[in-house]
Design a protein around this motif. Structure first.
Motif, PDB file in Angstrom:
ATOM      1  N   ILE A  95      31.976  36.696  29.631  1.00 14.35           N
ATOM      2  CA  ILE A  95      31.898  36.119  30.968  1.00 14.35           C
ATOM      3  C   ILE A  95      32.806  36.926  31.895  1.00 14.35           C
ATOM      4  CG2 ILE A  95      31.319  33.800  30.184  1.00 14.35           C
ATOM      5  CD1 ILE A  95      34.225  33.050  30.475  1.00 14.35           C
ATOM      6  N   HIS A  96      32.575  36.834  33.190  1.00 13.10           N
ATOM      7  CA  HIS A  96      33.402  37.564  34.169  1.00 13.10           C
ATOM      8  C   HIS A  96      33.535  39.041  33.778  1.00 13.10           C
ATOM      9  CE1 HIS A  96      34.383  33.619  35.664  1.00 13.10           C
ATOM     10  NE2 HIS A  96      34.927  33.287  34.517  1.00 13.10           N
ATOM     11  N   ASN A  97      32.453  39.648  33.330  1.00 14.44           N
ATOM     12  CA  ASN A  97      32.388  41.077  32.987  1.00 14.44           C
ATOM     13  C   ASN A  97      33.213  41.499  31.780  1.00 14.44           C
ATOM     14  OD1 ASN A  97      30.745  41.837  35.297  1.00 14.44           O
ATOM     15  ND2 ASN A  97      32.557  41.286  36.488  1.00 14.44           N
ATOM     16  N   ALA A  98      34.458  41.107  31.732  1.00 15.26           N
ATOM     17  CA  ALA A  98      35.355  41.672  30.722  1.00 15.26           C
ATOM     18  C   ALA A  98      35.880  40.646  29.724  1.00 15.26           C
ATOM     19  CB  ALA A  98      36.548  42.329  31.413  1.00 15.26           C
ATOM     20  N   THR A  99      35.682  39.368  29.966  1.00 17.93           N
ATOM     21  CA  THR A  99      36.326  38.332  29.151  1.00 17.93           C
ATOM     22  C   THR A  99      35.389  37.852  28.046  1.00 17.93           C
ATOM     23  OG1 THR A  99      37.489  37.622  31.122  1.00 17.93           O
ATOM     24  CG2 THR A  99      37.522  36.120  29.249  1.00 17.93           C
ATOM     25  N   ILE A 100      35.871  37.908  26.819  1.00 15.04           N
ATOM     26  CA  ILE A 100      35.083  37.393  25.696  1.00 15.04           C
ATOM     27  C   ILE A 100      35.659  36.049  25.291  1.00 15.04           C
ATOM     28  CG2 ILE A 100      34.408  37.781  23.299  1.00 15.04           C
ATOM     29  CD1 ILE A 100      34.629  40.789  23.888  1.00 15.04           C
ATOM     30  N   PHE A 108      44.088  47.439  29.763  1.00 16.75           N
ATOM     31  CA  PHE A 108      43.204  46.271  29.699  1.00 16.75           C
ATOM     32  C   PHE A 108      44.081  45.077  29.346  1.00 16.75           C
ATOM     33  CE2 PHE A 108      39.906  43.762  27.223  1.00 16.75           C
ATOM     34  CZ  PHE A 108      39.165  43.391  28.336  1.00 16.75           C
ATOM     35  N   TYR A 137      42.336  33.078  30.059  1.00 18.35           N
ATOM     36  CA  TYR A 137      42.487  33.767  31.344  1.00 18.35           C
ATOM     37  C   TYR A 137      41.354  34.796  31.467  1.00 18.35           C
ATOM     38  CZ  TYR A 137      47.142  31.745  31.644  1.00 18.35           C
ATOM     39  OH  TYR A 137      48.193  30.862  31.711  1.00 18.35           O
ATOM     40  N   VAL A 138      41.011  35.134  32.697  1.00 19.26           N
ATOM     41  CA  VAL A 138      39.989  36.152  32.925  1.00 19.26           C
ATOM     42  C   VAL A 138      40.611  37.523  32.627  1.00 19.26           C
ATOM     43  CG1 VAL A 138      38.457  37.189  34.647  1.00 19.26           C
ATOM     44  CG2 VAL A 138      38.884  34.717  34.682  1.00 19.26           C
ATOM     45  N   SER A 139      39.977  38.292  31.742  1.00 17.59           N
ATOM     46  CA  SER A 139      40.506  39.614  31.386  1.00 17.59           C
ATOM     47  C   SER A 139      40.405  40.556  32.577  1.00 17.59           C
ATOM     48  CB  SER A 139      39.714  40.207  30.216  1.00 17.59           C
ATOM     49  OG  SER A 139      39.773  39.352  29.107  1.00 17.59           O
ATOM     50  N   TYR A 159      41.052  44.792  34.029  1.00 17.62           N
ATOM     51  CA  TYR A 159      41.491  46.182  33.912  1.00 17.62           C
ATOM     52  C   TYR A 159      42.488  46.413  35.031  1.00 17.62           C
ATOM     53  CZ  TYR A 159      37.408  46.738  30.953  1.00 17.62           C
ATOM     54  OH  TYR A 159      36.504  46.599  29.947  1.00 17.62           O
ATOM     55  N   THR A 213      37.781  43.233  37.158  1.00 16.22           N
ATOM     56  CA  THR A 213      37.147  42.864  35.890  1.00 16.22           C
ATOM     57  C   THR A 213      36.077  43.883  35.507  1.00 16.22           C
ATOM     58  OG1 THR A 213      35.478  41.507  36.969  1.00 16.22           O
ATOM     59  CG2 THR A 213      37.511  40.398  36.324  1.00 16.22           C
ATOM     60  N   LEU A 214      35.879  44.889  36.326  1.00 17.68           N
ATOM     61  CA  LEU A 214      34.836  45.885  36.078  1.00 17.68           C
ATOM     62  C   LEU A 214      35.430  47.148  35.455  1.00 17.68           C
ATOM     63  CD1 LEU A 214      32.881  45.484  39.425  1.00 17.68           C
ATOM     64  CD2 LEU A 214      32.255  44.579  37.183  1.00 17.68           C
ATOM     65  N   LEU A 266      40.640  30.865  33.360  1.00 16.55           N
ATOM     66  CA  LEU A 266      39.203  30.616  33.291  1.00 16.55           C
ATOM     67  C   LEU A 266      38.889  29.361  34.109  1.00 16.55           C
ATOM     68  CD1 LEU A 266      38.330  31.182  29.509  1.00 16.55           C
ATOM     69  CD2 LEU A 266      37.863  32.700  31.428  1.00 16.55           C
ATOM     70  N   PRO A 267      37.750  29.326  34.787  1.00 21.45           N
ATOM     71  CA  PRO A 267      37.449  28.145  35.612  1.00 21.45           C
ATOM     72  C   PRO A 267      37.165  26.889  34.791  1.00 21.45           C
ATOM     73  CG  PRO A 267      35.634  29.722  35.679  1.00 21.45           C
ATOM     74  CD  PRO A 267      36.751  30.392  34.960  1.00 21.45           C
TER      75      PRO A 267
END
Lengths: 244, 244
Positions: free
Chosen positions: A174-179, B84, B90-92, B94, B99-100, B125-126
């Motif tokens: 999700i959110h491109n980079a988050t697993i 990274f 949390y949203v991962s 770079y 996130t791209l 994370l939402p």
């Protein structure tokens, strides 16, 4: 003469740096108990503890695998040690050849001793899963069925009715980079295994179209005597990938 | 004169040994994006990649947590690097703040550079689970019910129905020394969480008298949008011991 002196002193200093400090070594190998004494089918670990007063402290550990059966603990201080050896779905042992902590062998080493404990043989758990495989590792966007095949081994002298559970751990980006991942699916099957026998069983895994694309499922098998009583450590079967 | 020469040469040789090897450093810290920028409430990780031709190759990794928010990769060779940054729930990201993968910032370092990436802020994370608690950590030999309480956070602008699962991993000691563990039980509950709201919910875990004694159950909570779709990382709630 001055150059010679300079050269000589450099040699002396370098030699001083090169002297090994005295240290003990414990080494050995971990193999299956059953002839022909292959390497462990799964991975294992040898863990070394050192006596400190009346207690034992962790000193070091080494991984064991099917291809790397040897361990060697070097640079040990003089002292008293014991070894604990375990393998996934093997019975844990204390050196030398006991499952009882109080019967473990203590090894007392001087500063430069090398102790070779030789071959340590592990017995497999008497009830276990083996030879697990999946019919495929992916399903199309329309969904599909995957068949898991596995052997249930009963090395005991009595018939056993066992429960094999299949757990799917889903992983999603999700959110491109988050697993993110979580155990999402479980299914079970009862299998009766006569004494000293191996039974091959299958279990179907249905992944419907409603599952989002790009979801990856890690598949684990669990063996229990009933749904509350674990009999063996889980066995990883592989992944199933849901294609877009 | 010869002694002075000898002493001098020893000092020279020792000095050579003491000259530090030049190496570059990348350092920084990881904090929550929202003010007051606390440390991450769960475990996180910073992973360093080094460019090799057209590829990015893993170079090193560092953990960050509530107590240690900083990272420092030292003794790096000159080259081009990227970072990274991940955290449980949390949203991962770079580096720097994307996130791209294609938009990550490349950090080019000479042999002895020190690069300070400063504070890297991660967004939660939402959808996530927080504040898990168990009503008890043990049940008697006759069995019992333990309630898991947890908050479900929905930071999105949409009311959402989610599935909360309680997953029990049973751990048992067999043959004196051998630990075996497996996932045994799942209970789930559907909960509707309004937009920008947190809802507290409970999931009951019933451990009957028939469950074997001296088994430890590790309880984890998983959040899904449906039974196939994970929304956040699983959250450890604690353990329940079944007494003899």
């Amino acid at each position: 003469m001055k150059k010679y002196s300079l050269f000589l002193s450099a040699i002396i200093v370098l030699a001083a740096f090169s002297f090994p400090s005295q240290a003990a070594t414990i080494q050995g190998r971990v193999l299956e108990q059953a002839p022909p004494h292959n390497g462990l089918a799964t991975y294992g670990r040898a863990t070394l503890y050192r006596k400190s007063g009346t207690s034992w402290n962790y000193a070091s550990s080494a991984p064991i695998s099917a291809t790397n059966v040897s361990f060697r603990f070097q640079g040990l201080a003089a002292g008293t040690y014991y070894l604990r050896v375990e393998g996934y779905n093997y019975r844990t042992e204390y050196y030398n050849n006991t499952t009882l902590y109080e019967n473990k062998t203590e090894m007392t080493l001087a500063a430069d001793d090398t102790k070779n404990v030789g071959n340590i043989y592990l017995n497999p758990l008497s009830i276990r899963l083996a030879n697990a495989s999946l019919s495929t590792h992916n399903v199309p966007a329309a969904g599909g069925r995957v068949i898991a095949t596995f052997d249930v081994v009963n090395d005991t002298a009595v018939d056993k009715e066992l429960l094999v559970m299949i757990m799917l751990e889903a992983k999603r980006t999700i959110h491109n980079a988050t697993i993110v991942s979580g155990e999402l699916q479980g299914a079970s099957k009862s299998v009766t295994v006569p004494a000293h026998s191996t039974v091959t069983a299958t279990k179907a895994i249905d992944i419907p179209e409603t599952v989002p694309a790009h979801t990856r499922f890690d598949v684990n098998l669990h063996l229990t005597q009933d749904k509350w009583w674990p009999q063996a450590n889980p066995e990883f079967l592989g992944i199933i990938y849901k294609s877009p | 004169m010869r002694r002075v020469s000898l002493l001098l040469s020893v000092v020279i040789v020792l000095a050579v040994f003491c000259i530090p090897v030049q190496g570059a450093t990348i350092q920084g810290s990881v904090l929550e994006a929202k003010a007051p920028h606390n440390p991450l409430s769960r475990d996180g990780r910073v992973t360093l990649y080094k460019k090799s031709g057209a590829e990015w190759v893993y170079a090193s990794g560092a953990s960050v947590d509530e107590t240690d928010t900083t990272f420092a990769f030292s003794d790096l060779a000159a080259g081009t690097y990227s970072l990274f940054v991940t955290g449980d729930d949390y949203v991962s990201e770079y580096y720097n703040n994307t996130t791209l993968e294609g938009e990550r910032t490349e950090i080019s370092l000479a042999a002895d550079d020190t690069y300070d990436a400063g504070n890297i802020y991660l967004r939660e994370l939402p959808f996530r689970l927080v504040n898990p608690a168990l009503s008890s950590h043990s049940v008697p030999s006759s069995g019992g019910t333990v309630r898991a309480t947890v908050d479900i956070v929905n930071d999105t602008a949409v009311e959402t129905t989610v599935l909360v699962r309680a997953v029990l991993t049973a751990m048992r000691t067999a043959f004196n020394a051998t630990y075996i563990r497996t996932i045994h039980q799942c209970g789930s509950r559907t909960v509707t969480v309004p937009a920008h709201t947190t809802v507290s919910t409970t999931v009951s875990i019933v451990i009957p008298g028939s469950a074997s004694p001296d088994v430890d159950y590790n309880v984890r909570l998983c959040l899904g949008l449906d039974k196939w779709r994970p929304l956040s990382q699983s959250l450890y709630a604690g353990y329940i011991a079944k007494l003899r």
